[in-house]
Design an enzyme around this catalytic site. Structure first.
Site, mmCIF file in Angstrom:
data_model
loop_
_atom_site.group_PDB
_atom_site.id
_atom_site.type_symbol
_atom_site.label_atom_id
_atom_site.label_comp_id
_atom_site.label_asym_id
_atom_site.label_seq_id
_atom_site.Cartn_x
_atom_site.Cartn_y
_atom_site.Cartn_z
ATOM 1 N N ASP A 280 3.970 -4.917 -7.307
ATOM 2 C CA ASP A 280 3.482 -3.711 -6.931
ATOM 3 C C ASP A 280 3.931 -2.520 -7.744
ATOM 4 O O ASP A 280 3.399 -1.332 -7.842
ATOM 5 C CB ASP A 280 3.623 -3.490 -5.144
ATOM 6 N N ARG B 72 3.342 13.638 -9.018
ATOM 7 C CA ARG B 72 3.502 12.814 -10.344
ATOM 8 C C ARG B 72 1.982 12.562 -10.860
ATOM 9 O O ARG B 72 1.099 12.385 -10.181
ATOM 10 C CB ARG B 72 4.276 11.323 -10.134
ATOM 11 N N GLY C 214 0.916 -1.266 -0.025
ATOM 12 C CA GLY C 214 0.105 0.032 -0.086
ATOM 13 C C GLY C 214 0.781 1.205 0.080
ATOM 14 O O GLY C 214 1.996 1.442 0.028
ATOM 15 N N ASP D 194 9.225 5.818 7.549
ATOM 16 C CA ASP D 194 8.661 7.399 7.980
ATOM 17 C C ASP D 194 7.906 7.926 7.234
ATOM 18 O O ASP D 194 7.439 9.072 7.587
ATOM 19 C CB ASP D 194 9.967 8.055 8.372
ATOM 20 N N GLY D 195 7.473 7.375 6.168
ATOM 21 C CA GLY D 195 6.461 8.163 5.090
ATOM 22 C C GLY D 195 7.096 9.124 4.545
ATOM 23 O O GLY D 195 6.396 9.804 3.618
HETATM 24 P P1 AMP Z 1 8.821 1.205 -3.494
HETATM 25 O O1 AMP Z 1 10.057 0.532 -3.294
HETATM 26 O O2 AMP Z 1 9.274 2.575 -3.312
HETATM 27 O O3 AMP Z 1 8.194 0.690 -4.493
HETATM 28 O O4 AMP Z 1 8.116 0.760 -2.276
HETATM 29 C C1 AMP Z 1 7.601 -0.473 -1.661
HETATM 30 C C2 AMP Z 1 6.723 -0.343 -0.444
HETATM 31 O O5 AMP Z 1 7.430 0.302 0.687
HETATM 32 C C3 AMP Z 1 5.459 0.680 -0.673
HETATM 33 O O6 AMP Z 1 4.523 -0.057 -0.005
HETATM 34 C C4 AMP Z 1 5.946 1.950 -0.236
HETATM 35 O O7 AMP Z 1 4.853 2.662 0.196
HETATM 36 C C5 AMP Z 1 6.645 1.418 1.039
HETATM 37 N N1 AMP Z 1 7.918 2.495 1.407
HETATM 38 C C6 AMP Z 1 8.679 3.007 0.744
HETATM 39 N N2 AMP Z 1 9.440 3.805 1.363
HETATM 40 C C7 AMP Z 1 8.763 4.095 2.470
HETATM 41 C C8 AMP Z 1 8.977 5.045 3.561
HETATM 42 N N3 AMP Z 1 9.816 5.988 3.893
HETATM 43 N N4 AMP Z 1 8.068 5.138 4.392
HETATM 44 C C9 AMP Z 1 7.060 4.379 4.451
HETATM 45 N N5 AMP Z 1 6.819 3.314 3.402
HETATM 46 C C10 AMP Z 1 7.388 3.254 2.505
HETATM 47 MG MG MG Z 2 6.479 1.095 -5.537
#
Ligand code: AMP
Ligand code: MG
Length: 493
Positions: free
Chosen positions: A255, A179, A92, A127-128
């Protein structure tokens, strides 16, 4: 309190309206002092937005997620996904928000999505947040891909939050990327409810996706099968185009695999210089799962995961459903091969198809391997050969004779005939001269981290017209110098 300016957002939030339960209503975090670092004015205009207003203080509040504009319905999307082959039932939007969908000036529905806007119920340990370097990287790479003619999310804005964010290397400036995509529906979106055995929910998402992306299928008894076939075709075409420019996505998790066939989630992606199918840049991809040469096979694997979620809709008879799904997934290979051949024919100037073209293209790649040949410049050299510079290609190779042998074969194949007209121009239109070279991207991001946006802006403008050679830009068309060393990229999380 003054009234909020009208930024021009024509929101119509179908995801929020039609897919309750597939998201959590959410709001971005307040940012101490948001400031728009770059805004894509042309894209803003296309979306019907007031670009000038968006760069102001209130615009910055919107673009970092702290304030929702009138008509928005900010939410965190739920999805699951296979990451490096292992299944996570709940990923998510952990650091992102779908602000809403706008209908652009062409009548096209576009998602506006913010990445780095703070924690959500899907954040797990994260940390979002996002930090400036990776946000600008996604901005630059996405816009470069767009200019190369490859389906992709677009970058609307990069906004610094004014907050300091802790990362491995120490504190970094926080930032949010805005984006735009045809949608953020992913293979992982289907996996979310399918993995829980919630067939009716999965059907709801399928119907939504069809209505949104493939409305011509709505109501057909074989809509699910046709939908699978179309998504396969889009992904095959997309990955073939990546292969044609030497792009390595780096995190082809389910994802990060979009239903609309757009390149999404730029993390550790990069373009290769020297041709080597084993090229991997991402520091976390230790097994080379997502290496350049593996991308078609991985796309197929990801699509098989999508097919699994659709089984209940392919046939009431499970064995028949599996048979149908398997046939579609096996069909990926032919779809991909034909998309790749079309890309390669254009890149080799083979304007009228002939038997043996695939072998000729494959032989070119084989010839490049182990020769230190720069992928981009070797293809670009072909038009120079036709302009009379016989050595243009050979000069790219350690052993020039290897290039000259293939070149003889290519010239013999071209022969002469009606298709000659325009071939040189067609080659230049198919083979970019400027791609986001790793060393230039890094230099631009390092300068930006110190507050100097000039190298970023210059690189961005060079990459906006990748097929047109311009005076004074020789250094933008060169591979990294040896001193740059081997390149490692990071997800930026
Ligand atoms: P990504 O590798 O960017 O496609 O992210 C994979 C998952 O990790 C997704 O569910 C992102 O929302 C979550 N995610 C990535 N970085 C963060 C972050 N700094 N804080 C919270 N969730 C993250
Ligand atoms: Mg992703």
């Amino acid at each position: 309190m003054t009234a909020q300016p009208d930024f021009g957002f024509a929101f119509d939030n179908s995801y929020a309206r039609d897919l309750e339960g597939f998201y959590v209503d959410w709001q971005g975090e307040a940012a101490p002092s948001p400031e728009v670092i770059c805004l894509n004015l042309a894209l803003a205009e296309e979306l019907g937005l007031d670009g000038a207003a968006l760069t102001g203080d209130e615009g910055a509040q919107i673009l970092c997620g702290a304030v929702a504009p009138t008509g928005a319905h900010p939410l965190a999307m739920a999805y699951a996904g296979h990451q490096f082959g292992g299944f996570s039932p709940q990923l998510g939007d952990g650091r992102a928000l779908l602000l809403g969908e706008v209908i652009d000036t062409q009548g096209r529905r576009r998602d506006i999505h913010l990445k780095g806007s703070g924690r959500t119920p899907f954040s797990r340990g994260g940390d979002g947040k996002a930090v400036l370097g990776p946000v600008l990287r996604e901005y630059l790479m996405g816009e470069a891909m767009y200019a190369l003619g490859i389906p992709t999310t677009r970058a609307l804005a990069a906004t610094a939050t004014g907050q300091s964010v802790m990362r491995d290397g120490g504190p970094q400036p926080g930032a949010v990327l805005a984006r735009v995509a045809d949608s953020h529906l992913r293979v992982g979106s289907f996996q979310f409810f399918a993995a829980r055995g919630e067939v009716a929910r999965t059907r709801q998402l399928l119907d939504y996706s069809i209505a949104r992306h493939d409305p011509e299928l709505a109501g057909r008894p074989d809509a699910a099968l046709q939908f699978l076939r179309i998504v396969i075709k889009r992904q095959a075409g997309l990955v073939a185009r990546w292969m044609g420019v030497g792009f390595i996505h780096g995190v082809m998790n389910t994802d990060n695999t979009s239903i609309s066939g757009e390149t999404i989630d730029y993390g550790p992606c990069a373009f290769m210089d020297q041709y080597d199918p084993a090229t991997v840049f991402s520091s976390i991809d230790r097994q080379g799962r997502y290496a350049y040469g593996n991308q078609p096979a991985i796309a197929r694997w990801n699509l098989a995961r999508l097919a699994e979620t659709l089984l209940p809709f392919l046939s009431e008879d499970e064995e028949e459903a599996i048979r149908l799904a398997t046939a579609e997934i096996d069909g990926f290979v032919a779809e991909y091969d034909s998309a790749w051949l079309a890309v390669m024919r254009a890149k080799l100037g083979l304007m009228v198809a002939q038997e043996g073209d695939a072998e000729l293209a494959a032989a070119f790649l084989t010839a490049m391997e182990g020769q230190g040949a720069d992928f981009t410049n070797s293809f670009r050299a072909l038009s120079d050969v036709l302009r009379g510079n016989d050595r243009a290609l050979a000069d790219q190779f350690t052993d020039p004779q290897v290039a000259l042998d293939w070149q003889d074969r290519w010239l013999a194949r071209l022969g002469s005939g009606p298709e000659d007209t325009g071939r040189v121009a067609a080659l230049d239109a198919a083979n970019p001269i400027y791609i986001p070279r790793n060393h230039l991207v890094e230099a631009a991001l390092q300068a930006a981290a110190k507050g100097d946006m000039q190298p970023f802006e210059t690189l961005h403008s060079v990459l906006a017209a990748p097929f047109t050679a311009r005076a004074g830009l020789v250094e933008y068309a060169q591979p990294a110098p040896d001193s740059f060393g081997s390149y490692r990229t990071f997800c930026g999380t």
